[in-house]
Design a protein around this motif. Structure first.
Motif, PDB file in Angstrom:
ATOM      1  N   ARG A 124     -12.430   9.149  13.750  1.00 31.58           N
ATOM      2  CA  ARG A 124     -11.849   8.893  12.831  1.00 31.58           C
ATOM      3  C   ARG A 124     -10.606   9.595  12.531  1.00 31.58           C
ATOM      4  O   ARG A 124     -10.812  10.564  12.045  1.00 31.58           O
ATOM      5  N   CYS A 125      -9.979   9.112  11.693  1.00 36.04           N
ATOM      6  CA  CYS A 125      -8.526   9.160  11.340  1.00 36.04           C
ATOM      7  C   CYS A 125      -8.509   9.341   9.494  1.00 36.04           C
ATOM      8  O   CYS A 125      -8.966   8.425   9.269  1.00 36.04           O
ATOM      9  N   VAL A 126      -8.220  10.482   9.270  1.00 30.24           N
ATOM     10  CA  VAL A 126      -8.513  10.174   7.115  1.00 30.24           C
ATOM     11  C   VAL A 126      -6.594  10.159   6.761  1.00 30.24           C
ATOM     12  O   VAL A 126      -6.476  11.688   7.905  1.00 30.24           O
ATOM     13  N   ALA A 127      -6.555   9.878   6.660  1.00 32.08           N
ATOM     14  CA  ALA A 127      -4.610  10.073   6.129  1.00 32.08           C
ATOM     15  C   ALA A 127      -5.147   9.940   4.449  1.00 32.08           C
ATOM     16  O   ALA A 127      -5.498   9.329   3.283  1.00 32.08           O
ATOM     17  N   TYR A 128      -3.634  10.816   3.837  1.00 31.23           N
ATOM     18  CA  TYR A 128      -3.416  11.559   2.108  1.00 31.23           C
ATOM     19  C   TYR A 128      -2.251  10.978   2.064  1.00 31.23           C
ATOM     20  O   TYR A 128      -1.500  11.341   2.930  1.00 31.23           O
ATOM     21  N   ALA A 129      -1.971  10.365   0.700  1.00 27.95           N
ATOM     22  CA  ALA A 129       0.031  10.444   0.715  1.00 27.95           C
ATOM     23  C   ALA A 129      -0.098  10.150  -0.760  1.00 27.95           C
ATOM     24  O   ALA A 129      -0.684   9.716  -1.068  1.00 27.95           O
ATOM     25  N   ARG A 130       1.611  10.741  -0.748  1.00 25.23           N
ATOM     26  CA  ARG A 130       1.102  10.874  -2.602  1.00 25.23           C
ATOM     27  C   ARG A 130       2.809  10.787  -2.614  1.00 25.23           C
ATOM     28  O   ARG A 130       3.589  11.470  -1.868  1.00 25.23           O
ATOM     29  N   ALA A 131       3.446  10.541  -3.383  1.00 26.06           N
ATOM     30  CA  ALA A 131       5.106   9.692  -3.577  1.00 26.06           C
ATOM     31  C   ALA A 131       5.149   9.641  -5.118  1.00 26.06           C
ATOM     32  O   ALA A 131       4.333   8.852  -5.843  1.00 26.06           O
ATOM     33  N   ASP A 132       6.090  10.226  -5.089  1.00 27.49           N
ATOM     34  CA  ASP A 132       7.305   9.936  -6.501  1.00 27.49           C
ATOM     35  C   ASP A 132       7.590   9.025  -6.532  1.00 27.49           C
ATOM     36  O   ASP A 132       8.370   8.222  -5.597  1.00 27.49           O
ATOM     37  N   ILE A 133       7.984   7.766  -8.094  1.00 24.77           N
ATOM     38  CA  ILE A 133       8.267   6.598  -7.827  1.00 24.77           C
ATOM     39  C   ILE A 133       8.979   6.554  -9.175  1.00 24.77           C
ATOM     40  O   ILE A 133       7.885   6.932  -9.705  1.00 24.77           O
ATOM     41  N   ASP A 134       9.526   5.196  -9.101  1.00 23.08           N
ATOM     42  CA  ASP A 134       9.851   5.091 -10.365  1.00 23.08           C
ATOM     43  C   ASP A 134       8.661   4.547 -11.710  1.00 23.08           C
ATOM     44  O   ASP A 134       8.328   3.938 -11.198  1.00 23.08           O
ATOM     45  N   PRO A 135       9.554   4.599 -12.415  1.00 21.02           N
ATOM     46  CA  PRO A 135       8.016   4.234 -13.868  1.00 21.02           C
ATOM     47  C   PRO A 135       7.844   3.140 -13.956  1.00 21.02           C
ATOM     48  O   PRO A 135       6.886   2.607 -14.084  1.00 21.02           O
ATOM     49  N   GLU A 136       9.194   2.221 -13.886  1.00 25.70           N
ATOM     50  CA  GLU A 136       8.405   0.837 -13.075  1.00 25.70           C
ATOM     51  C   GLU A 136       8.029   0.197 -12.665  1.00 25.70           C
ATOM     52  O   GLU A 136       7.518  -0.333 -13.101  1.00 25.70           O
ATOM     53  N   LEU A 137       8.503   0.879 -11.806  1.00 27.36           N
ATOM     54  CA  LEU A 137       7.349   0.194 -10.127  1.00 27.36           C
ATOM     55  C   LEU A 137       5.955   0.741 -10.746  1.00 27.36           C
ATOM     56  O   LEU A 137       5.258   0.044  -9.971  1.00 27.36           O
ATOM     57  N   GLY A 138       5.743   1.276 -11.255  1.00 26.88           N
ATOM     58  CA  GLY A 138       4.254   1.792 -11.392  1.00 26.88           C
ATOM     59  C   GLY A 138       3.532   1.013 -12.332  1.00 26.88           C
ATOM     60  O   GLY A 138       2.326   1.600 -12.169  1.00 26.88           O
ATOM     61  N   ALA A 139       4.349   0.906 -12.809  1.00 28.64           N
ATOM     62  CA  ALA A 139       3.425  -0.416 -13.942  1.00 28.64           C
ATOM     63  C   ALA A 139       3.259  -1.504 -13.458  1.00 28.64           C
ATOM     64  O   ALA A 139       3.109  -2.393 -14.254  1.00 28.64           O
ATOM     65  N   ASP A 140       3.669  -2.221 -11.979  1.00 30.95           N
ATOM     66  CA  ASP A 140       3.152  -3.399 -11.743  1.00 30.95           C
ATOM     67  C   ASP A 140       2.488  -3.206 -10.998  1.00 30.95           C
ATOM     68  O   ASP A 140       1.537  -2.692 -10.798  1.00 30.95           O
ATOM     69  N   PRO A 141       1.217  -4.349 -11.503  1.00 32.91           N
ATOM     70  CA  PRO A 141      -0.035  -4.955 -11.593  1.00 32.91           C
ATOM     71  C   PRO A 141      -0.034  -4.257  -9.867  1.00 32.91           C
ATOM     72  O   PRO A 141      -1.442  -4.710  -9.022  1.00 32.91           O
TER      73      PRO A 141
END
Length: 206
Positions: free
Chosen positions: A87-104
């Motif tokens: 089994r593979c378990v992956a995690y990824a976290r990234a900073d993004i543009d706030p406008e993109l973050g508001a995209d549903p």
């Protein structure tokens, strides 16, 4: 450009069943972009009898934009929840543009980044599952002058396909995870035909 990453040998490389040792060895054959620094890290010990883990960071112009982990689990007896022995378990976290973050639609798009990366690298898999979390931060009152920020966090797991002998080549899965991190921070795709070269940054810590 893509570049071979460097890893630090751990106990997983010399322990466990032969198919697990071979899978761990194949993780080191993966090639990652020079923006990604990857190294081995301690793996969780209680989830499966055998495990190995990688950590990765994406840095551009000395600015850390994203981070992630990839864990390979192995249970020779099999696991019904995995529908397999690996089994593979992956995690990824990234900073993004706030406008993109508001995209549903961002959560759905974030999941597509993983699926498309696995498919693009030919990382055969099944029983994929996971979550995509989008967090935006805005400041008010005395902190109103501070710019807003946003992050996307992808947590996923999947069962990698094994060959007829039960062996597993993890190369494509590691490369797909690396692409997921780079896509999440907004790096453009690497053009086809680019030759892999050694990465000086990848030598850090060896």
């Amino acid at each position: 450009m893509v570049a071979r990453h460097e890893t630090h040998p751990g106990n997983a490389a010399a322990a466990g069943p032969a198919e697990f040792r071979a899978a761990v060895k194949s993780m080191r054959r993966a090639t990652l972009r020079p923006e990604v620094f990857c190294e081995e890290m301690p793996a969780p010990q209680r989830i499966a009898p055998w495990s190995s883990a990688l950590s990765g960071d994406v840095t551009v112009d000395e600015e850390d934009l994203g981070t992630g982990r990839l864990i390979l689990l192995h249970d020779p007896a099999g696991n019904d929840a995995w529908d397999g022995t690996f089994r593979c378990v992956a995690y990824a976290r990234a900073d993004i543009d706030p406008e993109l973050g508001a995209d549903p639609m961002l959560a759905a798009v974030g999941w597509s980044w993983l699926v498309e990366a696995l498919d693009a690298h030919g990382a055969g898999h099944h029983a994929a599952s996971g979550t995509v979390t989008c967090v935006t931060t805005e400041s008010f009152g005395g902190m109103a002058d501070e710019a807003g920020s946003a992050q996307v966090e992808i947590r996923a797991s999947w069962t990698p396909e094994v060959d007829e002998d039960g062996g597993l080549d993890m190369t494509a899965h590691v490369e797909a995870w690396g692409e997921l991190m780079c896509t999440a921070v907004g790096l453009p795709p690497v053009p086809e035909g680019v030759t892999a070269i050694p990465s000086r940054r990848g030598q850090r810590g060896t």
